[in-house]
Design an enzyme around this catalytic site. Structure first.
Site, PDB file in Angstrom:
ATOM      1  N   ARG A 187      -3.170 -10.036   5.214  1.00  0.00           N
ATOM      2  CA  ARG A 187      -3.694 -10.176   3.845  1.00  0.00           C
ATOM      3  C   ARG A 187      -2.629  -9.648   2.885  1.00  0.00           C
ATOM      4  O   ARG A 187      -2.274  -8.467   2.936  1.00  0.00           O
ATOM      5  CB  ARG A 187      -4.996  -9.392   3.711  1.00  0.00           C
ATOM      6  CG  ARG A 187      -5.684  -9.492   2.357  1.00  0.00           C
ATOM      7  CD  ARG A 187      -6.997  -8.722   2.379  1.00  0.00           C
ATOM      8  NE  ARG A 187      -7.698  -8.802   1.106  1.00  0.00           N
ATOM      9  CZ  ARG A 187      -7.530  -7.957   0.090  1.00  0.00           C
ATOM     10  NH1 ARG A 187      -6.666  -6.951   0.209  1.00  0.00           N
ATOM     11  NH2 ARG A 187      -8.203  -8.096  -1.025  1.00  0.00           N
ATOM     12  N   LYS A 203       0.816  -1.213   0.000  1.00  0.00           N
ATOM     13  CA  LYS A 203       0.000   0.000   0.000  1.00  0.00           C
ATOM     14  C   LYS A 203       0.853   1.268   0.000  1.00  0.00           C
ATOM     15  O   LYS A 203       2.057   1.237   0.242  1.00  0.00           O
ATOM     16  CB  LYS A 203      -0.983  -0.027   1.170  1.00  0.00           C
ATOM     17  CG  LYS A 203      -2.111  -1.040   0.932  1.00  0.00           C
ATOM     18  CD  LYS A 203      -3.212  -0.976   1.952  1.00  0.00           C
ATOM     19  CE  LYS A 203      -4.349  -1.925   1.558  1.00  0.00           C
ATOM     20  NZ  LYS A 203      -5.422  -1.967   2.572  1.00  0.00           N
TER      21      LYS A 203
END
Length: 398
Positions: free
Chosen positions: A375, A340
């Protein structure tokens, strides 16, 4: 010679000293200060707590104007060992004035309730929380932020699932629409057409793998569950489709409850928090209460603070630094930080394709802090990091 010991190794060191085994639990209760923050209590209550804790060797941090009741309500921080709290709870049990009953119930529930040790799907497949688990991402989309996670045709999807399983993935998470910042939602039928064939082919070929579906739509969720999906991973926290909570309740399906401020379209347009940890925590409490009203099995709920979903750079870092505070909710915790943008910013504004090492750093932190699920896009690399961390952690309890 004098040495400060690591608390994780206290039992091992007590064995070396020659202490009696039956005394270990007594010493453990005395060994660690547990700071507990209790919100919004009256000044008289705070004063009583302060005096009671001082009398047994603990303490309470209070507002400077509490002593003369110059402030009506405020938060307090209790400082004590487990032994101190055991004594305090007994002292408060029969005090029925001010906010003491509220404090008593909060403390009693905090120490009595534990996180579940496993979660089981309607199809009897389980995930067991005895280590940090790997959730592998398969995006059946053409526009997810990390290009290598996009798997469009069924052969790609099946080969990716096979590779993940060979590298010991615990959960496969299938998503049919991008929720990157600024993205628009896809039509529901299009999401169904993407997700359902992926669930079907993975389940037909791998009967034992735990499948999660990343959706906030009730129809998508129900169709996926009927084909053998084990869990629903919802970025909206039941806020985008009023019928989803009914599906989760009816099927008694495991559910990931995620925090997000706004929608994917607008979530990164100047997000702001006065207290990011408190606000996310309050969100979880409110949503859990909402779910309970629909008879959702709360023992099958996993919480996700939503890294990158309506968060500033500093918010993401603070969430990770303080992730253990969410354990107070007694729910399994999932972190989705893989590749991210905050990682890219830490490393000098590098693109998603160059953020693997940064992701592995976050995974190592999560494993050290006993986060239940990470995740990730890169299953093999993250699994290897976790295996090393878990081996080190095993030494603590061996």
């Amino acid at each position: 010679m004098i040495m400060e010991l690591t608390l994780d190794f206290l039992i091992k060191e007590m064995e070396k000293v020659g202490a009696h085994f039956d005394s270990f639990s007594i010493f453990l209760r005395k060994s660690r200060i547990i700071p507990l923050k209790i919100f919004d209590i009256t000044s008289p209550t705070a004063n009583i707590l302060k005096q009671e804790m001082l009398s047994i060797g603990g303490d309470v941090v209070v507002h400077k104007n509490v002593v003369n009741c110059g402030i009506n309500k405020n938060d307090v921080i209790l400082l004590g060992t487990k032994k101190h709290y055991d004594i305090l709870i007994k002292k408060l049990e029969n005090i029925n004035y001010f906010d003491i009953p509220k404090v008593y119930n909060l403390l009693k529930n905090f120490f009595e309730k534990d996180k579940v040790s496993y979660i089981e799907s309607p199809w009897k497949r389980k995930i067991i929380f005895d280590r940090t688990l790997i959730m592998g991402i398969i995006n059946v989309t053409p526009d997810s932020f990390y290009a290598n996670s996009r798997k469009i045709n069924l052969e790609e999807i099946l080969n990716t699932a096979k590779y993940m399983i060979e590298n010991k993935v615990d959960i496969i998470d299938i998503g049919g629409q991008s929720t990157r910042p600024g993205s628009d939602p896809v039509d529901e039928e299009e999401e169904i057409n993407r997700v359902i064939p992926a669930v079907k082919i993975i389940r037909e070929n791998f009967s034992n793998i735990f499948i999660s579906v990343d959706t906030y739509r009730a129809r998508v969720a129900e169709k996926a569950i009927e084909l053998g999906a084990d869990m629903i991973n919802d970025i909206s926290g039941f806020r985008f489709d009023d019928n989803l909570v009914k599906v989760i309740s009816e099927y008694k399906i495991p559910y990931v409850l995620m925090h997000m401020k706004g929608t994917p379209k607008d979530m990164q347009i100047n997000p702001y928090y006065d207290d990011v940890i408190k606000e996310i925590y309050e969100f979880f409490l409110e949503r859990l209460n909402y779910a309970e009203g629909y008879r959702v099995d709360l023992d099958k709920v996993i919480i996700d603070p939503g890294i990158g979903f309506g968060k500033r750079y500093e918010d993401n870092l603070e969430i990770l630094a303080r992730i253990t505070e969410f354990k107070s909710l007694k729910k399994p915790i999932l972190i989705g930080a893989s590749r991210k943008s905050f990682i890219g910013k830490v490393l000098g504004d590098i693109p998603p394709e160059e953020r693997l090492e940064g992701t592995l750093g976050v995974t190592a932190l999560c494993a050290l802090k006993d986060v239940d699920i990470v995740r990730v896009h890169d299953v093999k690399e993250n699994k290897r990091v976790i295996d090393v961390i878990e081996a080190i952690k095993c030494i603590r309890s061996s």
